[in-house]
Enzyme design. Structure first.
Site, PDB file in Angstrom:
ATOM      1  N   GLY A 193      -2.563  10.295   1.159  1.00  0.00           N
ATOM      2  CA  GLY A 193      -2.739  11.167   0.001  1.00  0.00           C
ATOM      3  C   GLY A 193      -3.875  10.748  -0.914  1.00  0.00           C
ATOM      4  O   GLY A 193      -4.430   9.662  -0.800  1.00  0.00           O
ATOM      5  N   GLU A 194      -4.216  11.655  -1.826  1.00  0.00           N
ATOM      6  CA  GLU A 194      -5.270  11.412  -2.803  1.00  0.00           C
ATOM      7  C   GLU A 194      -4.604  11.325  -4.180  1.00  0.00           C
ATOM      8  O   GLU A 194      -4.174  12.357  -4.733  1.00  0.00           O
ATOM      9  CB  GLU A 194      -6.297  12.551  -2.731  1.00  0.00           C
ATOM     10  CG  GLU A 194      -7.266  12.636  -3.883  1.00  0.00           C
ATOM     11  CD  GLU A 194      -7.988  11.321  -4.188  1.00  0.00           C
ATOM     12  OE1 GLU A 194      -8.554  10.692  -3.284  1.00  0.00           O
ATOM     13  OE2 GLU A 194      -7.960  10.899  -5.359  1.00  0.00           O
ATOM     14  N   SER A 219     -13.929   5.521  -2.824  1.00  0.00           N
ATOM     15  CA  SER A 219     -14.261   5.587  -1.407  1.00  0.00           C
ATOM     16  C   SER A 219     -15.616   6.266  -1.291  1.00  0.00           C
ATOM     17  O   SER A 219     -15.704   7.488  -1.339  1.00  0.00           O
ATOM     18  CB  SER A 219     -13.194   6.387  -0.658  1.00  0.00           C
ATOM     19  OG  SER A 219     -11.944   5.761  -0.808  1.00  0.00           O
ATOM     20  N   SER A 232      -7.190   4.128  -5.447  1.00  0.00           N
ATOM     21  CA  SER A 232      -8.357   4.493  -4.636  1.00  0.00           C
ATOM     22  C   SER A 232      -8.523   6.006  -4.593  1.00  0.00           C
ATOM     23  O   SER A 232      -7.559   6.737  -4.390  1.00  0.00           O
ATOM     24  CB  SER A 232      -8.170   3.936  -3.228  1.00  0.00           C
ATOM     25  OG  SER A 232      -9.288   4.210  -2.435  1.00  0.00           O
ATOM     26  N   ASN A 266     -11.855   2.163  11.228  1.00  0.00           N
ATOM     27  CA  ASN A 266     -10.796   2.047  12.231  1.00  0.00           C
ATOM     28  C   ASN A 266     -10.766   3.304  13.090  1.00  0.00           C
ATOM     29  O   ASN A 266     -10.902   4.403  12.582  1.00  0.00           O
ATOM     30  CB  ASN A 266      -9.443   1.871  11.548  1.00  0.00           C
ATOM     31  CG  ASN A 266      -9.324   0.523  10.888  1.00  0.00           C
ATOM     32  OD1 ASN A 266      -9.519  -0.510  11.533  1.00  0.00           O
ATOM     33  ND2 ASN A 266      -9.046   0.507   9.603  1.00  0.00           N
ATOM     34  N   CYS A 299       0.867  -1.174   0.000  1.00  0.00           N
ATOM     35  CA  CYS A 299       0.000   0.000   0.000  1.00  0.00           C
ATOM     36  C   CYS A 299       0.904   1.225   0.000  1.00  0.00           C
ATOM     37  O   CYS A 299       1.651   1.455   0.951  1.00  0.00           O
ATOM     38  CB  CYS A 299      -0.884  -0.042   1.250  1.00  0.00           C
ATOM     39  SG  CYS A 299      -1.949   1.379   1.451  1.00  0.00           S
ATOM     40  N   CYS A 324     -10.462  10.099   8.653  1.00  0.00           N
ATOM     41  CA  CYS A 324      -9.145   9.652   8.201  1.00  0.00           C
ATOM     42  C   CYS A 324      -8.005  10.410   8.867  1.00  0.00           C
ATOM     43  O   CYS A 324      -8.019  11.637   8.944  1.00  0.00           O
ATOM     44  CB  CYS A 324      -9.044   9.814   6.688  1.00  0.00           C
ATOM     45  SG  CYS A 324      -7.481   9.231   6.015  1.00  0.00           S
ATOM     46  N   CYS A 360      -6.378   1.034   7.462  1.00  0.00           N
ATOM     47  CA  CYS A 360      -6.878   2.179   6.688  1.00  0.00           C
ATOM     48  C   CYS A 360      -7.141   3.392   7.564  1.00  0.00           C
ATOM     49  O   CYS A 360      -7.805   3.302   8.584  1.00  0.00           O
ATOM     50  CB  CYS A 360      -8.193   1.831   6.003  1.00  0.00           C
ATOM     51  SG  CYS A 360      -8.042   0.527   4.817  1.00  0.00           S
ATOM     52  N   HIS A 372     -18.619   5.461   1.070  1.00  0.00           N
ATOM     53  CA  HIS A 372     -18.876   5.656   2.509  1.00  0.00           C
ATOM     54  C   HIS A 372     -20.209   6.293   2.883  1.00  0.00           C
ATOM     55  O   HIS A 372     -20.501   6.466   4.073  1.00  0.00           O
ATOM     56  CB  HIS A 372     -17.757   6.456   3.192  1.00  0.00           C
ATOM     57  CG  HIS A 372     -16.392   5.913   2.972  1.00  0.00           C
ATOM     58  ND1 HIS A 372     -16.092   4.566   3.003  1.00  0.00           N
ATOM     59  CD2 HIS A 372     -15.206   6.530   2.689  1.00  0.00           C
ATOM     60  CE1 HIS A 372     -14.805   4.388   2.769  1.00  0.00           C
ATOM     61  NE2 HIS A 372     -14.253   5.560   2.555  1.00  0.00           N
TER      62      HIS A 372
HETATM   63  N1  SAH Z   1      -7.419   9.298  -0.866  1.00  0.00           N
HETATM   64  C1  SAH Z   1      -7.727   7.999  -1.369  1.00  0.00           C
HETATM   65  C2  SAH Z   1      -6.774   6.909  -0.907  1.00  0.00           C
HETATM   66  C3  SAH Z   1      -6.376   6.888   0.541  1.00  0.00           C
HETATM   67  S1  SAH Z   1      -7.552   6.342   1.716  1.00  0.00           S
HETATM   68  C4  SAH Z   1      -9.169   7.656  -1.065  1.00  0.00           C
HETATM   69  O1  SAH Z   1      -9.849   8.456  -0.446  1.00  0.00           O
HETATM   70  O2  SAH Z   1      -9.633   6.612  -1.495  1.00  0.00           O
HETATM   71  C5  SAH Z   1      -7.717   4.625   1.500  1.00  0.00           C
HETATM   72  C6  SAH Z   1      -9.038   4.084   2.000  1.00  0.00           C
HETATM   73  O3  SAH Z   1      -9.096   4.071   3.433  1.00  0.00           O
HETATM   74  C7  SAH Z   1     -10.211   4.908   1.534  1.00  0.00           C
HETATM   75  O4  SAH Z   1     -11.275   4.093   1.139  1.00  0.00           O
HETATM   76  C8  SAH Z   1     -10.552   5.655   2.810  1.00  0.00           C
HETATM   77  O5  SAH Z   1     -11.841   6.172   2.758  1.00  0.00           O
HETATM   78  C9  SAH Z   1     -10.340   4.603   3.841  1.00  0.00           C
HETATM   79  N2  SAH Z   1     -10.262   5.088   5.212  1.00  0.00           N
HETATM   80  C10 SAH Z   1      -9.798   6.265   5.635  1.00  0.00           C
HETATM   81  N3  SAH Z   1      -9.884   6.348   6.968  1.00  0.00           N
HETATM   82  C11 SAH Z   1     -10.408   5.196   7.395  1.00  0.00           C
HETATM   83  C12 SAH Z   1     -10.731   4.687   8.690  1.00  0.00           C
HETATM   84  N4  SAH Z   1     -10.514   5.399   9.785  1.00  0.00           N
HETATM   85  N5  SAH Z   1     -11.250   3.451   8.750  1.00  0.00           N
HETATM   86  C13 SAH Z   1     -11.454   2.709   7.634  1.00  0.00           C
HETATM   87  N6  SAH Z   1     -11.163   3.142   6.400  1.00  0.00           N
HETATM   88  C14 SAH Z   1     -10.654   4.375   6.280  1.00  0.00           C
END
Ligand code: SAH
Length: 341
Positions: A159-160, A214, A191, A290, A105, A119, A333, A216
């Site tokens: 990062g994004e 993502s 992602s 998480n 990752c 996040c 994550c 959610h």
């Molecule tokens: N910026 C990108 C990639 C990084 S985040 C994105 O948003 O997809 C990677 C994944 O982890 C994303 O699906 C994000 O929403 C998820 N994620 C972020 N914080 C999290 C958390 N506290 N618990 C579970 N998943 C989380």
């Protein structure tokens, strides 16, 4: 003028540069293989390149480096690296071991400016983008450290990636090139939180990667609360971009859905999600959220998550519950970046 990192160049760009120095095009191929197959960290290592060319190169270009600042190994075998970049900034990379091989990752930026409330990576904003070479080095350095190959890549670290579009795409092209690590694009996932115009732009490139969204949340109103990007692009606009992406690329999209207790885990949410995905070739990954310091959210109960999955399946939506790896070392994550600022 600041020096340019030679490992961020794609083969064509390297050819152009090398021939500009008066060398033959095949020399670019040799240098590229040194950089991307053998992980060379200096021009001196490139023993089949003439000394005069190596000297010229080291005056004009550099090879970006990474060093391990910290390494943590989880009891489930997951490894989290804190890597230091040439300028002193730090990023994290996670290595996960599965029966089918090693999955890595990688981070795409130092920090993140997307502001998702659940996040950890975004809590202090974005410092800078990573160059393609810095994303590549995370793979090379990790392979070197474990002495094994990596077979799968997820661009799901800090990062994004679509906010660093050109470098993310250059990374994918280089890592999947036959003269590089030759990792199939089928084994790479990118992602995104859903930067809509970039999804259209990515579709045009027709890469073989898996796009992960993502999601959610199932309505624009609800998604605005946890994911500020929704103020710019509604859920409807995002889903339209996804449909278009599938149509253009013929690739199945994967949707990430973090389960947050009392926020997005009701029967109605499952129904709305199924409606959003109706007629699409897709896959839903349910992720128990998480815990992150400073965020008020807790995981949905296991029984609720299983019922949510069942409901989706009954509505003909393909859904799995993601295994949680590396929780004891905060490598799961959304947990990256927090401890190491
Ligand atoms: N910026 C990108 C990639 C990084 S985040 C994105 O948003 O997809 C990677 C994944 O982890 C994303 O699906 C994000 O929403 C998820 N994620 C972020 N914080 C999290 C958390 N506290 N618990 C579970 N998943 C989380």
């Amino acid at each position: 003028m600041s020096m340019i990192d030679i490992s961020s160049l794609q083969l064509e760009q390297l050819k152009e540069y090398i021939t500009g120095l008066g060398a033959k095009p095949f020399v670019a191929g040799q240098i590229y293989r040194w950089l991307h197959q053998r992980g060379a960290q200096s021009f001196d290592e490139m023993t089949d390149i003439s000394k005069s060319l190596r000297e010229k190169l080291s005056q004009q270009r550099y090879i970006t480096g990474l060093s391990i600042r910290k390494k943590q190994v989880s009891k489930d075998g997951t490894i989290k690296y804190l890597y230091q970049l040439s300028d002193g900034n730090c990023i994290e990379t996670v290595l996960m071991r599965y029966q089918h091989g090693n999955s890595i990752c990688v981070s795409s930026q130092v920090g993140c400016r997307m502001g998702c409330t659940f996040c950890a990576s975004t809590q202090h904003g974005k410092v800078r983008d990573l160059a393609a070479g810095e994303i590549l080095r995370q793979v090379y350095a990790t392979e070197k450290d474990i002495g094994e190959r990596v077979s799968n890549i997820v661009m799901m670290g800090i990062g994004e990636p679509l906010d660093n579009f050109d470098n993310a795409v250059a990374f994918i092209k280089i890592i999947s090139s036959p003269q590089g690590k030759n990792i199939s694009q089928r084994n790479i996932s990118l992602s995104t939180c859903g930067i809509v115009p970039r999804i259209y732009q990515l579709a045009q490139l027709k890469l073989g990667i898996t796009l992960s969204i993502s999601l959610h949340a199932t309505t624009t109103e609800k998604r605005k609360v946890t994911m500020p990007i929704t103020n710019a692009y509604s859920v409807e606009e995002l889903m339209q971009a996804c449909r278009d992406y599938t149509k253009t690329t013929n690739r199945r999209i994967s949707f990430e859905y973090s389960m947050i207790k009392g926020v997005n885990d009701t029967d109605e949410d499952a129904q709305r999600l199924a409606r959003l995905l109706k007629g699409m070739i897709s896959h839903v990954n349910l992720i128990p959220i998480n815990p992150v310091d400073g965020s008020p959210y807790t995981q949905s109960d296991d029984a609720v998550i299983r019922a949510f999955q069942k409901k989706l399946q009954n509505l003909h939506v393909n859904a799995t519950i993601r295994r949680r790896l590396g929780q004891d070392i905060s490598a799961a994550c959304g947990q990256l970046r927090n401890e190491n600022r």
